[in-house]
Design a protein around this motif. Structure first.
Motif, mmCIF file in Angstrom:
data_model
loop_
_atom_site.group_PDB
_atom_site.id
_atom_site.type_symbol
_atom_site.label_atom_id
_atom_site.label_comp_id
_atom_site.label_asym_id
_atom_site.label_seq_id
_atom_site.Cartn_x
_atom_site.Cartn_y
_atom_site.Cartn_z
ATOM 1 N N ASP A 1 8.168 1.712 -25.296
ATOM 2 C CA ASP A 1 7.173 0.713 -24.913
ATOM 3 C C ASP A 1 7.293 0.525 -23.398
ATOM 4 N N ILE A 2 6.215 0.844 -22.696
ATOM 5 C CA ILE A 2 6.242 0.750 -21.234
ATOM 6 C C ILE A 2 5.307 -0.347 -20.739
ATOM 7 N N THR A 3 5.189 -1.407 -21.532
ATOM 8 C CA THR A 3 4.384 -2.548 -21.086
ATOM 9 C C THR A 3 4.854 -2.991 -19.702
ATOM 10 N N ASP A 4 6.167 -3.036 -19.519
ATOM 11 C CA ASP A 4 6.738 -3.196 -18.180
ATOM 12 C C ASP A 4 7.251 -1.815 -17.760
ATOM 13 N N GLY B 1 0.800 -1.233 0.000
ATOM 14 C CA GLY B 1 0.000 0.000 0.000
ATOM 15 C C GLY B 1 0.824 1.270 0.000
ATOM 16 N N GLU B 2 2.160 1.142 0.009
ATOM 17 C CA GLU B 2 3.014 2.333 0.016
ATOM 18 C C GLU B 2 3.342 2.749 -1.420
ATOM 19 N N TRP B 3 3.369 4.053 -1.654
ATOM 20 C CA TRP B 3 3.781 4.568 -2.968
ATOM 21 C C TRP B 3 5.289 4.493 -3.093
ATOM 22 N N PHE B 4 5.741 4.180 -4.306
ATOM 23 C CA PHE B 4 7.163 3.992 -4.571
ATOM 24 C C PHE B 4 7.505 4.724 -5.854
ATOM 25 N N TRP B 5 8.664 5.397 -5.910
ATOM 26 C CA TRP B 5 9.075 6.028 -7.181
ATOM 27 C C TRP B 5 10.464 5.596 -7.574
ATOM 28 N N GLU B 6 10.708 5.628 -8.887
ATOM 29 C CA GLU B 6 12.017 5.258 -9.424
ATOM 30 C C GLU B 6 12.248 6.039 -10.719
ATOM 31 N N LYS B 7 13.521 6.263 -11.027
ATOM 32 C CA LYS B 7 13.879 6.880 -12.317
ATOM 33 C C LYS B 7 13.987 5.773 -13.346
ATOM 34 N N ILE B 8 13.290 5.898 -14.474
ATOM 35 C CA ILE B 8 13.348 4.819 -15.466
ATOM 36 C C ILE B 8 14.033 5.241 -16.766
ATOM 37 N N ILE B 9 14.117 6.541 -17.040
ATOM 38 C CA ILE B 9 14.785 6.998 -18.271
ATOM 39 C C ILE B 9 15.600 8.236 -17.919
ATOM 40 N N ASP B 10 16.795 8.310 -18.485
ATOM 41 C CA ASP B 10 17.703 9.412 -18.215
ATOM 42 C C ASP B 10 18.248 9.895 -19.559
ATOM 43 N N VAL B 11 17.943 11.111 -19.939
ATOM 44 C CA VAL B 11 18.466 11.668 -21.196
ATOM 45 C C VAL B 11 19.731 12.450 -20.866
ATOM 46 N N GLU B 12 20.820 12.074 -21.516
ATOM 47 C CA GLU B 12 22.114 12.718 -21.253
ATOM 48 C C GLU B 12 22.121 14.152 -21.771
ATOM 49 N N ASN B 13 22.765 15.052 -21.026
ATOM 50 C CA ASN B 13 22.994 16.405 -21.541
ATOM 51 C C ASN B 13 23.970 16.327 -22.718
ATOM 52 N N ASN C 1 10.814 -1.128 -16.869
ATOM 53 C CA ASN C 1 11.835 -1.441 -17.875
ATOM 54 C C ASN C 1 11.394 -0.981 -19.267
ATOM 55 N N PRO C 2 11.392 0.337 -19.486
ATOM 56 C CA PRO C 2 10.921 0.859 -20.767
ATOM 57 C C PRO C 2 11.849 0.449 -21.909
ATOM 58 N N LYS C 3 11.251 0.187 -23.071
ATOM 59 C CA LYS C 3 12.049 -0.160 -24.271
ATOM 60 C C LYS C 3 11.951 0.992 -25.266
ATOM 61 N N PHE C 4 13.100 1.485 -25.692
ATOM 62 C CA PHE C 4 13.181 2.601 -26.641
ATOM 63 C C PHE C 4 12.774 2.089 -28.020
ATOM 64 N N THR C 5 11.637 2.547 -28.552
ATOM 65 C CA THR C 5 11.109 1.962 -29.792
ATOM 66 C C THR C 5 11.034 2.940 -30.960
ATOM 67 N N GLY C 6 11.173 4.241 -30.707
ATOM 68 C CA GLY C 6 11.050 5.168 -31.833
ATOM 69 C C GLY C 6 11.590 6.536 -31.481
ATOM 70 N N GLN C 7 12.002 7.275 -32.527
ATOM 71 C CA GLN C 7 12.547 8.617 -32.311
ATOM 72 C C GLN C 7 12.468 9.390 -33.621
ATOM 73 N N VAL C 8 12.063 10.647 -33.550
ATOM 74 C CA VAL C 8 12.166 11.528 -34.717
ATOM 75 C C VAL C 8 12.760 12.858 -34.252
ATOM 76 N N TRP C 9 13.363 13.576 -35.191
ATOM 77 C CA TRP C 9 14.004 14.860 -34.889
ATOM 78 C C TRP C 9 13.320 15.979 -35.645
ATOM 79 N N MET C 10 13.126 17.092 -34.969
ATOM 80 C CA MET C 10 12.598 18.294 -35.639
ATOM 81 C C MET C 10 13.044 19.522 -34.858
ATOM 82 N N GLY C 11 13.784 20.427 -35.530
ATOM 83 C CA GLY C 11 14.269 21.634 -34.868
ATOM 84 C C GLY C 11 15.235 21.290 -33.756
#
Ligand code: FES
Lengths: 454, 129
Positions: A335-338, A283-295, A341-351
Motif C-alpha cells: 500500500d503506497i498511499t503514503d 520544484g526540484e526532483w527528489f529520489w529515495e529508496k523505499i523498499i529493499d529486498v534482501e539477497n 512509507n509503503p506498507k507490505f500488504t500481500g505476497q504470493v509465491w510461484m516458482g
C-alpha cells in the motif's frame, strides 16, 4: 471501438477513476516465444479467453504467428490510449509488437476481430536501422497521435540507443529526442505531461544483455544505474540521478496514473530496490529508496541470489504497488498511499530459485513470477514466468521442456492481500508446436501500464 | 579445386556435408542449403545462432556476444562466422549444453569475461609464457 460508455469520443477513459469502472477484461493478449527453445517456429501473439462464463476460459483461443523466426517478442503498446480521449479520430485498434532481437515492429489489428488479431503491417528492423541508426525496440507509449518507442541500441547493438518516433500511420518520422544528455543506456520510460517530464531508465546495451546476464559485467559498468528526467517538450534530458549501489539496473518506470501527481517509481532489478521520486515544493526532483529486498543465500552457490525485480506496476487508483522477484519467486503488494512509507500488504509465491513454490494448485511452475498486468478495477493480476530467452536459459533451463505459464492472482483492493486463483492456469508447455514461453500481457480496453492522461 | 569454397560437416545433423563460400557467413550458406537454424540479431550481438566448432578454423571478428568461457568451449556465432578451412560443427540449441550458466552458481574469472573487458588471470599468464 469505444472502451466505455461514458467516453465522449476518442479511445480510453476520461480519467483513471473512469477507467476503473470499465467492464471486466474478457480477452488477454500475451506474447509467446519460441526463440531460444530449439523449436524453429516464429514467436506469436496468443489471445487468451479471460471470460469466466466462457467454455474456453483460461485457454489460448487464437495464435498469430509473426512472419519470421527470431524476433524475441517482449513488450508491446497500443497505437492510442486515454491520452487521445478527446480525439474522435483516434481509436485503440492496433497493438505494436516489437522484436527485441530482430528490431522488427509488428502492427497488429486487434479491433476487426478481437478474438483473432491479424497482422496489419511490419516495419522491418533493417529499415529502422538504416533510417535512424537505432535497434532493439522496447517500450511503446503513444503521445496524442504520435508513437514513441525506446530503442536500446544503435544499429550495431551498442548503447545508448535513443527513441524512435512513428506517426499514427506507422511511418518512421525519425528520432524523437533532441538531446540524450549524458544518457549511457536506455530501457523503459513514462511521461507526465502536466509536469512537462518524462523519466527513462537504463538496462544495458543490446550486445551486453541479449547474450545473457554476465553478472561480472555490472562491475565493469556495462549495466545502468542512472535515472533520467527529461524536459518533455524540449525532448532533452534535463537532469540525471546517479542511483549508485541502491539503483543497479533500474528497469520499469511508473508514474502515478493521476496526471497531476509528480510521484513515480522504478524497480532497480539487480539491487532489488524500489526507488520513489517526486517534485518537491521548491520544484526540484527528489529520489529515495523505499523498499529493499534482501539477497538470499543458496546452499551450493558462492553468490547470494537477488530478488531481481523485473517488473513493477501501480494499480489504477495509485494505491497499490506490485512487483515481482523473478529469482526468489514472490510477487509482493504494498500500500503506497503514503509513497515514502509503503506498507507490505500481500505476497504470493510461484516458482523461483528458492524452492518455495515449485507448484501452485498442483500445477508445475517453471521460471518465476515475471511480467504482470493488473485489471483496471485492481482485482485480478495476470502473471507470466519468462523474462528473456537467454536469461531464462541461464536461470531456468527446464523452461525449454516445460514452457512458461500464466496464473491469475486475486487481489483485494479494499483491505490488501493476494491469493493465487484456483481455476485460472494457462500452460504454455502444451502449445501445439511445443513448449513456448510467455511474457507481457495487454487487454483490448487498456490496462494499468498502457494509459496516460495528459 | 575451388579455393573459395570449403566443406562444412554438421555433426549433429547426421554428419551431413555442405560446400560453402568461405567469404559468406555460415548461417546464410547453411540456411540456403536447407539447414534450419536459430537466429535473432544476425550481427553477432545476441548468441541465438551459436554453434560449436568441433574442428577447423573460422573468422568471427564481428562477434561481440560471446565471453571467453564460451569461446574457450568452442562456441561460434554462425551469423558472422566465416570458415577459413573445412570445419565440423554442432548447430542449433542442441549444441548449447555449455552456452548458458547461472552466474550466481558459477561466476566467471576475470579472464573469462568478454574479450573487451577480460584481463588475463595470473594462472593463464603462467601457462601462456
Ligand atoms: S543471430 Fe544474433 S548473434 Fe547471431
Amino acid at each position: 471501438m469505444n472502451d466505455d460508455l461514458t467516453s465522449c469520443c476518442g479511445p480510453g477513459y476520461a480519467s483513471p477513476a473512469e477507467a476503473m469502472k470499465a467492464p471486466r477484461e474478457k480477452l488477454l493478449y500475451t506474447v509467446a516465444l519460441y526463440i531460444g527453445t530449439g523449436i524453429q517456429k516464429p514467436d506469436y501473439l496468443a489471445t487468451i479467453d479471460a471470460d469466466p462464463d466462457s467454455p474456453t476460459y483460461s485457454q489460448v483461443i487464437s495464435r498469430l504467428e509473426m512472419p519470421g523466426i527470431g524476433d524475441e517478442l517482449h513488450h508491446m503498446g497500443w497505437n492510442a490510449c486515454s491520452s487521445c480521449f478527446d480525439d474522435a479520430n483516434m481509436e485503440r485498434r492496433y497493438l505494436i509488437v516489437p522484436g527485441v532481437r530482430s528490431s522488427n515492429l509488428h502492427i497488429i489489428d486487434c479491433a476487426t476481430d478481437p478474438k483473432n488479431p491479424t497482422l496489419h503491417k511490419v516495419i522491418n528492423g533493417d529499415e529502422i536501422k538504416a533510417k535512424t541508426d537505432l535497434s532493439a525496440p522496447h517500450t511503446i507509449h503513444c503521445l496524442g497521435s504520435d508513437i514513441i518507442i525506446s530503442m536500446l541500441g544503435n544499429a550495431k547493438g551498442e548503447a545508448p540507443g535513443g527513441f524512435l518516433h512513428l506517426n499514427k500511420d506507422f511511418e518512421i518520422v525519425g528520432r524523437w529526442e533532441n538531446d540524450l544528455g549524458g544518457m549511457k543506456f536506455n530501457y523503459d520510460f513514462w511521461y507526465q505531461p502536466r509536469h512537462n517530464v518524462m523519466v527513462s531508465s537504463e538496462w544495458a546495451a543490446p550486445n551486453t544483455f541479449m547474450p545473457g546476464f554476465d553478472l561480472e559485467e555490472v562491475g565493469h559498468l556495462k549495466y545502468g544505474r542512472e535515472l533520467h528526467f527529461w524536459d518533455f517538450k524540449e525532448k532533452k534530458v534535463d537532469k540525471t540521478f546517479y542511483l549508485g549501489e541502491d539503483g543497479l539496473v533500474p528497469l520499469e518506470v511508473r508514474f502515478h496514473h493521476d496526471p497531476d501527481s509528480s510521484h513515480g517509481f522504478v524497480g532497480a532489478a539487480l539491487s532489488s530496490n524500489i526507488i520513489h521520486w517526486y517534485k518537491k515544493d521548491d520544484g526540484e526532483w527528489f529520489w529515495e529508496k523505499i523498499i529493499d529486498v534482501e539477497n538470499q543465500p543458496h546452499p551450493n552457490w558462492p553468490i547470494p541470489i537477488p530478488g531481481l525485480i523485473s517488473v513493477i506496476l501501480l494499480s489504477m487508483d495509485d494505491r497499490y504497488l506490485y512487483f515481482c522477484n523473478w529469482l526468489h519467486g514472490d510477487i509482493r503488494q504494498y500500500d503506497i498511499t503514503d509513497p515514502s512509507n509503503p506498507k507490505f500488504t500481500g505476497q504470493v509465491w510461484m516458482g523461483g530459485l528458492l524452492g518455495k513454490a515449485p507448484e501452485v494448485n498442483g500445477r508445475k511452475v517453471t521460471g518465476g513470477p515475471q511480467m504482470i498486468q493488473l485489471s483496471l478495477d485492481g482485482k485480478r493480476l495476470y502473471v507470466t514466468t519468462s523474462l528473456f530467452s537467454t536469461w531464462d536459459n541461464q536461470f531456468y533451463p527446464e523452461i525449454r521442456e516445460n514452457g512458461g505459464c500464466m496464473v491469475m492472482v486475486n487481489c483485494d483492493p479494499e483491505n490488501g492481500g493476494m491469493e493465487i486463483d484456483k481455476d485460472f492456469f494457462v500452460d504454455f508447455g502444451k502449445e501445439p508446436h511445443g513448449p513456448a514461453r510467455c511474457h507481457e500481457t495487454r487487454y483490448p480496453g487498456g490496462d494499468c501500464t498502457s494509459d496516460i492522461w495528459i | 579445386m575451388d579455393t573459395d569454397t570449403v566443406t562444412i560437416t554438421v555433426a549433429n545433423r547426421g554428419n551431413e556435408q555442405f560446400t560453402v563460400d568461405r567469404r559468406r557467413p555460415l548461417l546464410n550458406s547453411l540456411e540456403e542449403q536447407g539447414v534450419s537454424l536459430p537466429y535473432g540479431c544476425k550481427y553477432g550481438g545476441c548468441i541465438s545462432c551459436a554453434g560449436k566448432l568441433l574442428s577447423g578454423e573460422i573468422n568471427q571478428a564481428a562477434a561481440t556476444a560471446l565471453n571467453n568461457r564460451q569461446l574457450n568451449d568452442g562456441y561460434i556465432l554462425l551469423c558472422v562466422a566465416r570458415p577459413l578451412s573445412d570445419c565440423t560443427l554442432d548447430v542449433g540449441v542442441d549444441s548449447h549444453d555449455k552456452l548458458y550458466r547461472n552466474p550466481f552458481a558459477s561466476p566467471l574469472r576475470s579472464d573469462e569475461l568478454k574479450p573487451d573487458i577480460a584481463t588475463p588471470s595470473p594462472i593463464n599468464q603462467e601457462t601462456n609464457s
